[in-house]
Write a protein that holds these residues in place. Structure first.
Motif: not given
Length: 319
Positions: A88-99, A276-279, A284-297
């Motif tokens: 949705p637009p709200a999600t896209l607008r939160q993504l930083t360039p390079g995502s 691979p990390v693809f996203f 990210f904020n003061d407590r949490v960082v989330v990176h998307g991965v292409s499969d389960v670890l």
């Protein structure tokens, strides 16, 4: 504990249903009425086959003039315009360039090149300000030309944060959960919400989140849920620019005792336990960082025995 597992079971069951055929035809009708006739016809022909395993998707629809200029696209090029998650637009607008945005074209992803409150571009192609079609599971944006699969983006270097300490920002933990839910990571979001909501000041965590589509066939018995999710979370806040600075062979401990995430690279792509990390920096904020991965670890071949504690998913004192 039982309630948490039941909620996850219901969530994962709901994700097993593919997009209904009616939604695809409804989207095609709206596209045709909006002046995207070529993509509407194409969607009716190929989408049911390409999206038959997806419970949600985002379609990037080139205009009729783009079709006229470029001709009928190849099947791979069409796959490059289909993302297997709702954006949705709200999600896209939160993504930083390079995502990165995953696509149905194997090994290829789209790159966010600008995002703010009024403009979002992907691979340097501006999207329509709002979706042409949106039923919550299937979204369609318009484009004035086709994406170029050979597009390269030079990622700007962001200001580095300490990778293992919390900062005094005001963003809430709930924002991370909401971003995951709207970005195609509902299972991981629900797990975090059930296990971490209400936990007081935290020293920071990093979540390596597989998309919902990747979880469908990878979680078995209810007893597997605790260890499965624990191995995707690191008790340390690691932003993308800190993560890429870690050398090959670096091991990150997780909340699953005995399970570590090993960092390697392949053709410049960061690899975690072979995945691979693809996203990067989904959130990210003061407590949490989330990176998307292409499969389960999964555990590495030479990794020691993993202790699977099925009674306590998280001990708040660990934070």
């Amino acid at each position: 504990m039982a309630v948490a597992l039941l909620l996850l079971t219901l969530l994962l069951f709901s994700l097993c249903h593919a997009l209904p055929r009616e939604a695809i035809f409804d989207a095609a009708d709206v596209l045709s009425d909006s002046g995207f006739v070529s993509m509407a016809l194409t969607l009716e022909i190929v989408a049911q086959t390409l999206l038959q395993q997806s419970h949600s998707a985002t379609v990037f629809a080139p205009s009729d003039s783009a079709f006229k200029k470029s001709g009928q696209p190849s099947l791979d090029l069409l796959r490059f315009h289909l993302a297997p998650l709702p954006l949705p637009p709200a999600t896209l607008r939160q993504l930083t360039p390079g995502s990165r945005i995953p696509t149905l074209f194997p090994g290829q992803s789209l790159t966010v090149t600008s995002s703010d409150n009024s403009l979002v571009s992907v691979n340097n192609v501006k999207l329509t300000d709002s979706p042409i079609y949106d039923d919550g599971f299937l979204l369609v944006y318009g484009l004035d030309k086709f994406f170029d699969p050979t597009f390269q983006f030079n990622t700007p270097t962001p200001n580095s944060d300490s990778s293992c300490s919390a900062k005094n920002h005001t963003d809430s933990f709930d924002q991370a959960i909401q971003t995951l839910k709207t970005g195609g990571y509902s299972a991981m979001a629900s797990f975090l919400g059930m296990q971490l909501s209400g936990v007081a000041e935290q020293s920071g965590i990093t979540v390596f989140a597989p998309a919902d589509d990747m979880l469908m066939n990878r979680i078995g018995d209810l007893g597997d849920y605790p260890s499965f999710f624990r191995r995707h979370i690191v008790p340390c806040r690691i932003l993308w620019n800190d993560l890429v600075d870690l050398g090959d062979g670096t091991e990150l401990p997780t909340f699953l005792e005995g399970f570590a995430i090993n960092i390697t690279r392949s053709d410049g792509v960061l690899i975690l336990n072979g995945v691979p990390v693809f996203f990067p920096d989904v959130f990210f904020n003061d407590r949490v960082v989330v990176h998307g991965v292409s499969d389960v670890l999964s555990p590495q071949v030479n990794q020691p025995h993993v202790h699977e504690d099925q009674e306590i998913l998280f001990d708040p004192s660990e934070f």
